[in-house]
Design a protein around this motif. Structure first.
Motif, mmCIF file in Angstrom:
data_model
loop_
_atom_site.group_PDB
_atom_site.id
_atom_site.type_symbol
_atom_site.label_atom_id
_atom_site.label_comp_id
_atom_site.label_asym_id
_atom_site.label_seq_id
_atom_site.Cartn_x
_atom_site.Cartn_y
_atom_site.Cartn_z
ATOM 1 N N GLY A 76 -39.875 25.599 39.001
ATOM 2 C CA GLY A 76 -38.818 26.057 38.098
ATOM 3 C C GLY A 76 -38.974 25.505 36.694
ATOM 4 N N LEU A 77 -39.286 24.216 36.588
ATOM 5 C CA LEU A 77 -39.440 23.592 35.270
ATOM 6 C C LEU A 77 -40.581 24.217 34.482
ATOM 7 N N LEU A 78 -41.716 24.447 35.144
ATOM 8 C CA LEU A 78 -42.856 25.046 34.436
ATOM 9 C C LEU A 78 -42.579 26.484 34.054
ATOM 10 N N ALA A 79 -41.860 27.218 34.917
ATOM 11 C CA ALA A 79 -41.517 28.598 34.580
ATOM 12 C C ALA A 79 -40.600 28.640 33.363
ATOM 13 N N VAL A 80 -39.631 27.731 33.302
ATOM 14 C CA VAL A 80 -38.734 27.672 32.144
ATOM 15 C C VAL A 80 -39.520 27.315 30.886
ATOM 16 N N LEU A 81 -40.428 26.351 31.004
ATOM 17 C CA LEU A 81 -41.245 25.960 29.861
ATOM 18 C C LEU A 81 -42.088 27.140 29.373
ATOM 19 N N CYS A 82 -42.664 27.897 30.303
ATOM 20 C CA CYS A 82 -43.431 29.088 29.930
ATOM 21 C C CYS A 82 -42.530 30.122 29.264
ATOM 22 N N GLY A 83 -41.301 30.265 29.780
ATOM 23 C CA GLY A 83 -40.369 31.216 29.177
ATOM 24 C C GLY A 83 -40.070 30.875 27.736
ATOM 25 N N VAL A 84 -39.833 29.595 27.460
ATOM 26 C CA VAL A 84 -39.580 29.155 26.077
ATOM 27 C C VAL A 84 -40.811 29.420 25.216
ATOM 28 N N GLY A 85 -41.986 29.139 25.772
ATOM 29 C CA GLY A 85 -43.221 29.348 25.018
ATOM 30 C C GLY A 85 -43.454 30.800 24.660
ATOM 31 N N PHE A 86 -43.280 31.710 25.613
ATOM 32 C CA PHE A 86 -43.501 33.129 25.335
ATOM 33 C C PHE A 86 -42.439 33.690 24.392
ATOM 34 N N ALA A 87 -41.210 33.204 24.519
ATOM 35 C CA ALA A 87 -40.175 33.634 23.575
ATOM 36 C C ALA A 87 -40.529 33.198 22.160
ATOM 37 N N ALA A 88 -41.021 31.956 22.029
ATOM 38 C CA ALA A 88 -41.446 31.461 20.720
ATOM 39 C C ALA A 88 -42.625 32.266 20.190
ATOM 40 N N LEU A 89 -43.551 32.630 21.077
ATOM 41 C CA LEU A 89 -44.704 33.428 20.661
ATOM 42 C C LEU A 89 -44.268 34.786 20.133
ATOM 43 N N GLY A 90 -43.327 35.424 20.844
ATOM 44 C CA GLY A 90 -42.805 36.691 20.348
ATOM 45 C C GLY A 90 -42.160 36.539 18.989
ATOM 46 N N GLY A 91 -41.441 35.419 18.778
ATOM 47 C CA GLY A 91 -40.825 35.163 17.484
ATOM 48 C C GLY A 91 -41.849 34.955 16.383
ATOM 49 N N VAL A 92 -42.944 34.249 16.699
ATOM 50 C CA VAL A 92 -44.011 34.032 15.709
ATOM 51 C C VAL A 92 -44.644 35.359 15.305
ATOM 52 N N TYR A 93 -44.855 36.239 16.259
ATOM 53 C CA TYR A 93 -45.394 37.566 15.951
ATOM 54 C C TYR A 93 -44.439 38.336 15.044
ATOM 55 N N LEU A 94 -43.154 38.368 15.421
ATOM 56 C CA LEU A 94 -42.181 39.162 14.673
ATOM 57 C C LEU A 94 -41.896 38.581 13.294
ATOM 58 N N ALA A 95 -42.206 37.295 13.098
ATOM 59 C CA ALA A 95 -42.026 36.696 11.777
ATOM 60 C C ALA A 95 -42.930 37.353 10.741
ATOM 61 N N ALA A 96 -44.045 37.930 11.211
ATOM 62 C CA ALA A 96 -44.956 38.660 10.320
ATOM 63 C C ALA A 96 -44.831 40.155 10.580
ATOM 64 N N PHE A 97 -43.607 40.630 10.739
ATOM 65 C CA PHE A 97 -43.339 42.014 11.142
ATOM 66 C C PHE A 97 -44.048 43.027 10.252
ATOM 67 N N GLY A 98 -44.031 42.803 8.945
ATOM 68 C CA GLY A 98 -44.617 43.756 8.010
ATOM 69 C C GLY A 98 -46.117 43.888 8.124
ATOM 70 N N GLN A 99 -46.773 42.911 8.761
ATOM 71 C CA GLN A 99 -48.233 42.930 8.871
ATOM 72 C C GLN A 99 -48.710 43.417 10.238
ATOM 73 N N LEU A 100 -47.766 43.746 11.116
ATOM 74 C CA LEU A 100 -48.142 44.099 12.485
ATOM 75 C C LEU A 100 -48.445 45.586 12.619
ATOM 76 N N GLY A 101 -49.506 45.887 13.355
ATOM 77 C CA GLY A 101 -49.774 47.269 13.728
ATOM 78 C C GLY A 101 -48.964 47.618 14.968
ATOM 79 N N ARG A 102 -49.081 48.845 15.439
ATOM 80 C CA ARG A 102 -48.303 49.275 16.596
ATOM 81 C C ARG A 102 -48.657 48.480 17.849
ATOM 82 N N PHE A 103 -49.933 48.215 18.031
ATOM 83 C CA PHE A 103 -50.367 47.471 19.217
ATOM 84 C C PHE A 103 -49.781 46.070 19.196
ATOM 85 N N GLU A 104 -49.875 45.388 18.064
ATOM 86 C CA GLU A 104 -49.356 44.020 17.971
ATOM 87 C C GLU A 104 -47.839 43.984 18.041
ATOM 88 N N LEU A 105 -47.177 45.017 17.518
ATOM 89 C CA LEU A 105 -45.722 45.073 17.609
ATOM 90 C C LEU A 105 -45.292 45.221 19.072
#
Length: 257
Positions: A76-105
């Motif tokens: 459970g702890l590792l799954a939660v940690l992974c969840g936080v990590g992937f959520a942060a990764l999605g946020g890092v991607y969306l922070a550069a929203f204007g530079q993203l292509g359709r695939f990256e979006l």
């Protein structure tokens, strides 16, 4: 005995990771992924040799495990940690929203879905009795789609080739993470299935490829200023999946009660 063997194999994977760190730091051209000393075949021999050891050891793991049928705080702890990590990764991607292509979006949105899925999976592992993360497995399937796209991206869109060791290991890491998360998804809804051995093997392979062999290049390339932040965070998230694979492997290798 099974748990001791699993621990020893995890140490072997960690040792391979230490060798990989040195190889990335001193004997790899980060801009191309080519090695600068020795044959690239030795790099694959190292990874392949450890994978063969894991495959041979996997036959001693039982097909079922009590660790997949009830509460597991470590999982459970590792799954939660992974969840936080992937959520942060999605946020890092969306922070550069204007530079993203359709695939990256699409990848960014699916990373957020993966984050939510991992958090729900983690919550379900804290309950005393078995409880599925959601009422339907469809959300879990959606939670793994990001890894499908990442595997396609690294195999089909990145400049890969057998002599580009860095790129090839990164592609294999994405595939290993996908295989483990798919096996994990099945066990989250069908805990009594005979999937413990496959989860053990996929989890150990994910730890080797994602955490020990792929993370060094992701971190060192970013530290040298030759990659973007999102590539580094992506590598860290896959490394977390590898750690989760190691935890699952340790728990399913314990004797069934």
């Amino acid at each position: 005995m099974k748990r001791i063997a699993t621990i020893l194999l995890l140490l072997v994977c960690a040792a391979a990771g230490a060798v990989r760190w040195l190889d990335v730091m001193y004997y790899t051209d980060l801009s191309t992924g080519f090695v600068t000393w020795g044959s690239y075949l030795w790099r694959y021999a190292l990874a392949g040799g450890v994978l063969v050891l894991l495959w041979l050891a996997g036959w001693m793991i039982p097909k079922t495990s009590a660790a997949l049928k009830g509460q597991s705080t470590a999982q459970g702890l590792l799954a939660v940690l992974c969840g936080v990590g992937f959520a942060a990764l999605g946020g890092v991607y969306l922070a550069a929203f204007g530079q993203l292509g359709r695939f990256e979006l699409a990848l960014a949105v699916l990373y957020l879905v993966s984050g939510v899925w991992m958090l729900l999976l983690g919550r379900s592992r804290f309950t005393p009795e078995f409880e599925a993360p959601t009422g339907s497995a469809l959300f879990g399937i959606a939670g793994t789609l990001a890894l499908y796209l990442l595997t396609i991206k690294r195999f089909g869109l990145a400049p890969t080739g057998i002599v580009r060791v860095n790129n090839t290991l990164e592609a294999l890491a994405a595939l290993a993470a996908l295989l483990f998360c798919t096996a994990q998804l099945k066990s989250a809804y069908i805990p009594g299935g005979k999937s413990a051995r496959w989860i053990w093997l996929c989890g150990m392979a994910a730890f080797l490829l994602c955490t020990c062999l792929a993370l060094p290049s992701a971190m060192w390339t970013w530290l040298q200023g030759q990659s973007e932040l999102r590539s580094m965070v992506e590598g860290v998230c896959l490394a977390l999946v590898g750690l989760m694979g190691a935890v699952y492997a340790l728990t399913v290798s314990s004797e069934e009660k």
